[in-house]
Design a protein around this motif. Structure first.
Motif, mmCIF file in Angstrom:
data_model
loop_
_atom_site.group_PDB
_atom_site.id
_atom_site.type_symbol
_atom_site.label_atom_id
_atom_site.label_comp_id
_atom_site.label_asym_id
_atom_site.label_seq_id
_atom_site.Cartn_x
_atom_site.Cartn_y
_atom_site.Cartn_z
ATOM 1 N N SER A 112 0.964 -1.228 0.061
ATOM 2 C CA SER A 112 0.096 -0.430 -0.614
ATOM 3 C C SER A 112 0.367 1.127 0.326
ATOM 4 N N ILE A 113 2.516 1.101 0.146
ATOM 5 C CA ILE A 113 2.750 2.833 0.151
ATOM 6 C C ILE A 113 3.520 2.624 -0.941
ATOM 7 N N SER A 114 3.286 3.905 -1.131
ATOM 8 C CA SER A 114 3.294 4.926 -2.733
ATOM 9 C C SER A 114 5.432 5.092 -2.659
ATOM 10 N N ASP A 115 5.357 5.922 -2.031
ATOM 11 C CA ASP A 115 6.408 6.524 -1.557
ATOM 12 C C ASP A 115 7.112 6.741 -0.517
ATOM 13 N N VAL A 116 7.886 7.116 0.423
ATOM 14 C CA VAL A 116 9.366 6.968 1.741
ATOM 15 C C VAL A 116 10.273 8.553 1.790
ATOM 16 N N SER A 117 10.042 9.501 2.040
ATOM 17 C CA SER A 117 11.131 10.487 1.611
ATOM 18 C C SER A 117 11.570 11.243 2.962
ATOM 19 N N ILE A 118 12.297 11.290 2.814
ATOM 20 C CA ILE A 118 12.912 12.372 4.209
ATOM 21 C C ILE A 118 13.405 13.480 3.645
ATOM 22 N N TYR A 119 12.778 14.776 4.577
ATOM 23 C CA TYR A 119 13.622 16.312 4.457
ATOM 24 C C TYR A 119 13.917 16.943 5.330
ATOM 25 N N ARG A 120 15.158 17.454 5.312
ATOM 26 C CA ARG A 120 16.003 17.671 6.246
ATOM 27 C C ARG A 120 16.083 19.634 5.432
ATOM 28 N N LEU A 121 16.505 19.567 6.915
ATOM 29 C CA LEU A 121 16.068 21.258 7.489
ATOM 30 C C LEU A 121 17.215 22.052 6.544
ATOM 31 N N ASN A 122 17.697 22.076 5.809
ATOM 32 C CA ASN A 122 19.022 22.212 5.210
ATOM 33 C C ASN A 122 18.775 22.583 3.480
ATOM 34 N N GLY A 123 17.125 21.409 2.902
ATOM 35 C CA GLY A 123 16.660 22.224 1.839
ATOM 36 C C GLY A 123 17.058 20.181 1.154
ATOM 37 N N ARG A 125 16.579 16.317 0.433
ATOM 38 C CA ARG A 125 15.303 15.694 0.058
ATOM 39 C C ARG A 125 15.724 14.416 -0.164
ATOM 40 N N ILE A 126 15.709 13.492 0.583
ATOM 41 C CA ILE A 126 15.435 11.912 0.041
ATOM 42 C C ILE A 126 14.600 10.576 -0.143
ATOM 43 N N GLY A 127 14.676 10.381 -1.400
ATOM 44 C CA GLY A 127 13.263 9.377 -1.955
ATOM 45 C C GLY A 127 14.311 8.118 -2.675
ATOM 46 N N ALA A 128 13.261 7.347 -2.597
ATOM 47 C CA ALA A 128 13.147 5.817 -2.866
ATOM 48 C C ALA A 128 13.622 6.177 -4.702
ATOM 49 N N GLU A 129 14.662 5.214 -4.610
ATOM 50 C CA GLU A 129 15.091 4.773 -6.055
ATOM 51 C C GLU A 129 16.194 5.884 -6.423
ATOM 52 N N ASN A 130 16.823 5.746 -5.501
ATOM 53 C CA ASN A 130 18.265 7.385 -5.776
ATOM 54 C C ASN A 130 17.565 8.856 -5.979
ATOM 55 N N GLN A 131 16.532 8.706 -5.331
ATOM 56 C CA GLN A 131 15.939 10.257 -5.443
ATOM 57 C C GLN A 131 16.964 11.113 -4.776
ATOM 58 N N VAL A 132 17.771 11.978 -4.534
ATOM 59 C CA VAL A 132 18.537 12.643 -3.850
ATOM 60 C C VAL A 132 18.359 14.067 -4.175
ATOM 61 N N THR A 133 17.791 15.229 -3.704
ATOM 62 C CA THR A 133 17.708 16.293 -4.163
ATOM 63 C C THR A 133 17.669 17.514 -3.596
ATOM 64 N N ASN A 134 18.059 18.904 -3.650
ATOM 65 C CA ASN A 134 18.663 20.442 -2.618
ATOM 66 C C ASN A 134 17.755 21.394 -3.590
ATOM 67 N N ASP A 135 16.315 21.231 -2.722
ATOM 68 C CA ASP A 135 15.360 22.191 -3.044
ATOM 69 C C ASP A 135 15.134 22.492 -2.006
ATOM 70 N N PRO A 136 15.075 23.880 -1.326
ATOM 71 C CA PRO A 136 14.413 24.199 -0.278
ATOM 72 C C PRO A 136 13.257 25.076 0.067
ATOM 73 N N HIS A 184 8.240 17.207 17.500
ATOM 74 C CA HIS A 184 8.517 17.771 16.269
ATOM 75 C C HIS A 184 9.106 18.365 15.950
ATOM 76 N N ALA A 185 9.150 19.314 17.326
ATOM 77 C CA ALA A 185 9.800 21.158 17.513
ATOM 78 C C ALA A 185 11.088 21.153 17.122
ATOM 79 N N THR A 186 11.345 19.914 17.451
ATOM 80 C CA THR A 186 13.046 20.288 17.300
ATOM 81 C C THR A 186 14.281 18.643 16.070
ATOM 82 N N ALA A 187 13.074 18.493 15.772
ATOM 83 C CA ALA A 187 13.422 17.598 14.868
ATOM 84 C C ALA A 187 14.360 17.972 13.262
ATOM 85 N N ARG A 188 15.303 17.777 13.204
ATOM 86 C CA ARG A 188 15.965 18.263 11.653
ATOM 87 C C ARG A 188 16.082 17.288 10.562
ATOM 88 N N ASN A 189 14.699 16.299 11.498
ATOM 89 C CA ASN A 189 14.592 14.895 9.302
ATOM 90 C C ASN A 189 13.256 15.271 9.709
#
Length: 606
Positions: A112-123, A125-136, A184-189
């Motif tokens: 049932s999962i379509s995608d799992v991504s991680i967003y970091r404070l520095n802009g 974003r890491i997603g599945a299938e080698n998605q590594v982007t830096n877009d704030p 949630h307030a102290t999270a970096r990711n």
């Protein structure tokens, strides 16, 4: 006039139809609304329960995927690598790619999962299938800012411009969770788990409370989670939902007026895992539209059925009462045994036009068959006994062959060539003898020759451990007996003698005393349980259970088979005595009537 069956039948049908349909109509229209209402409520709640279980399953997969990433060592190593200023950009990129592969595995683990991504404070974003982007740009998204401000973890159906790999831009429902901390307030990711909206809408589209019904999936604030194209809940429904959230029941049915002044039926179910809520709305008028059609249809059908029943009653009564009267008179004659008079009283078949003709014809045929049955009863009994005897006889032949083939296999494996040849020769003679299944009776000499071949096979197998002796006396030359009654008894004696000691001793004694033939087999085995002895010696217990004997695979199958066959052939002239020795061993003694050639069919078995 009511002494006539015809008159009583017509009057009874009128009364029954009028009372039954009148009572049914009154009860139907007095209680139908309550019954239909109860059915609607129970059916709607059942559908809600099914869809609620499906939502719980999808939510569990979402939480499992989020927990898998949150608690993984990979996430901690990745966070430490990106926080380490001493690592080069290349090493950090390798850490990002490794984290992307891990997210790919986590996504593929749940259907049932379509995608799992991680967003970091520095802009980043890491997603599945080698998605590594830096877009704030995502830092300004409302869902991102609301998460840090209020901790909103669930996002209703939306399109994510940053995630188009698997959902292809289709609406998704998302769960937000921090990584590395619980607050949630102290999270970096921030981890974002997406599920395609179709996973919720597809099963929901198959649930119909009514033709124009709508089912909403609401979040904790009472807002729709899915982007359904349907009318809004309305202010009165929203107010009722707020009251329901504060109440104790987890599911139920409410009736309320909508904004147009019409009544709606609201079915709700609370989902305990996330505080979500299922709410179904359907117009009440549509639910009961079939009731008015049923009322008109029932009235028309009632009138038509009563009229047709009256006509049918008059026609059937004449066709039933007259032939039934003559049939009753004929039955009284059959009860007295006067079959000829009974047959003369029956109405002719050509004069009876209703179903009674079949009854009369069947009764006439029954009289004929009853005569034949009385005449042929004794012959049928003899034929049945003969068939049972044949079935028991056919059961023994495979029993001999399979046991002997196992012995031949064992001798061949031991390379005992001479013994193998001897056993095969004995087996061939035994099989040639056993193939003549048409012979119910054989000479005692042939049966003893068959037994000696069998004993030869046993002595080849056990050698000095087996002692078998045969004693004959009393003029046995011309005697005949039932075929295959000695070998099963010898087999059982040898088998159970070896169970408790290293040697087996079996003594066979065959003696003729006047008109009786005694066959005695003794062994040194453990003895037979007294319960089995009592059952085998009871004539009724064996002859009345031929079918269980044919199916039985227990230890006493051979003995039970022999006893059943002897009782079938000799009747009351057959007797059996089974005794256990003081120390050990069992003695089985069969007593048979003496039969010689040319006198087989003259035995009186009574």
């Amino acid at each position: 006039m009511f002494f006539s069956l015809k008159s009583r039948l017509i009057a009874l049908i009128i009364v029954l139809f009028v009372l039954s349909f009148g009572t049914l109509s009154f009860l139907l229209f007095a209680e139908s609304r309550a019954v239909i209402r109860s059915y609607i409520e129970s059916s709607a709640l059942e559908k809600m329960e099914e869809y609620g279980s499906y939502i719980d399953m999808v939510q569990m997969q979402i939480y499992d995927a989020a927990s898998l990433v949150f608690n993984s060592d990979m996430a901690k190593s990745w966070d430490n690598a990106l926080s380490d200023p001493q690592l080069s950009e290349g090493e950090k990129m390798l850490a990002n790619l490794a984290m992307s592969r891990f997210l790919t595995q986590a996504t593929n683990s749940y259907t049932s999962i379509s995608d799992v991504s991680i967003y970091r404070l520095n802009g980043l974003r890491i997603g599945a299938e080698n998605q590594v982007t830096n877009d704030p740009a995502f830092l300004q998204e409302s869902w991102y800012t609301n998460f840090f401000a209020s901790g909103d973890r669930w996002l209703s159906a939306h399109t994510d411009e940053h995630e188009r790999v698997r959902d292809h831009g289709n609406p998704v429902v998302s769960l937000l969770m921090p990584i590395g901390t619980f607050h949630h307030a102290t999270a970096r990711n921030v981890m974002k788990v997406n599920v395609s909206e179709s996973y919720f809408l597809e099963p929901l589209s198959r649930i119909h409370l009514a033709k124009n019904s709508t089912i909403f999936l609401l979040n904790e604030q009472g807002q729709p989670i899915l982007s359904q194209k349907a009318h809004e809940l309305g202010t009165r429904a929203v107010s009722q939902i707020d009251l329901i959230r504060k109440s104790t029941p987890k599911s139920g049915v409410e009736y309320l007026s909508n904004d147009e002044g019409k009544r709606d039926i609201m079915v709700y179910k609370k989902l305990g895992r996330t505080g979500w809520m299922l709410v179904g709305l359907a117009p009440e008028k549509e639910m009961y539209s079939s009731l008015h059609k049923l009322q008109t249809t029932t009235l028309v059908v009632t009138i038509a059925v009563i009229f047709l029943s009256l006509c049918a009653a008059a026609w059937l009564s004449y066709g039933v009462t007259k032939p039934l009267t003559r049939l009753v008179l004929a039955m009284r004659q059959v009860q007295r045994g006067a079959f000829d008079q009974a047959e003369s009283l029956l109405p002719p078949d050509q004069n009876v036009k209703s179903e009674i003709s079949y009854v009369v014809s069947t009764f006439r045929y029954m009289i004929l068959r009853l005569r034949q049955h009385i005449q042929n009863e004794f012959e049928l009994k003899l034929l049945r006994q003969q068939a049972e005897y044949k079935a028991l006889l056919m059961q023994i032949n495979p029993h001999f062959m399979f046991n002997t083939l196992e012995l031949v296999s064992s001798l061949a494996m031991q390379r005992r060539t001479d013994d193998t040849v001897q056993v095969i020769e004995d087996l061939g003679k035994m099989m040639r003898y056993s193939m003549h299944t048409n012979d119910d009776l054989v000479s005692l000499a042939e049966e003893l020759a068959y037994v000696r071949h069998y004993i030869s096979i046993l002595q080849t197998r056990f050698g000095p451990k087996l002692e078998i002796s045969i004693e004959e006396s009393g003029g046995l030359d011309r005697l005949i007996i039932v075929k295959f009654i000695l070998q099963p008894l010898i087999e059982n004696a040898v088998k159970y003698s070896f169970q408790h000691q290293a040697t087996a001793q079996v003594h066979i004694r065959i003696i003729r005393l006047d008109q009786r033939l005694q066959i005695q087999i003794k062994d040194n085995g453990p003895g037979m349980p007294q319960e089995i002895i009592s059952r085998l010696q009871d004539p009724q217990a064996v002859t009345s259970q031929l079918e269980p004997i044919l199916r039985n695979s227990g230890w006493h199958i051979g003995l039970g088979n022999v006893i059943a066959r002897c009782r079938l052939h000799y009747g009351s002239l057959f007797a059996i005595h089974i005794t256990n020795g003081d120390a050990q061993g069992t003695c089985i003694e069969l007593i048979l009537p003496v039969q010689e050639d040319n006198h087989v069919q003259r035995i009186d078995r009574r």
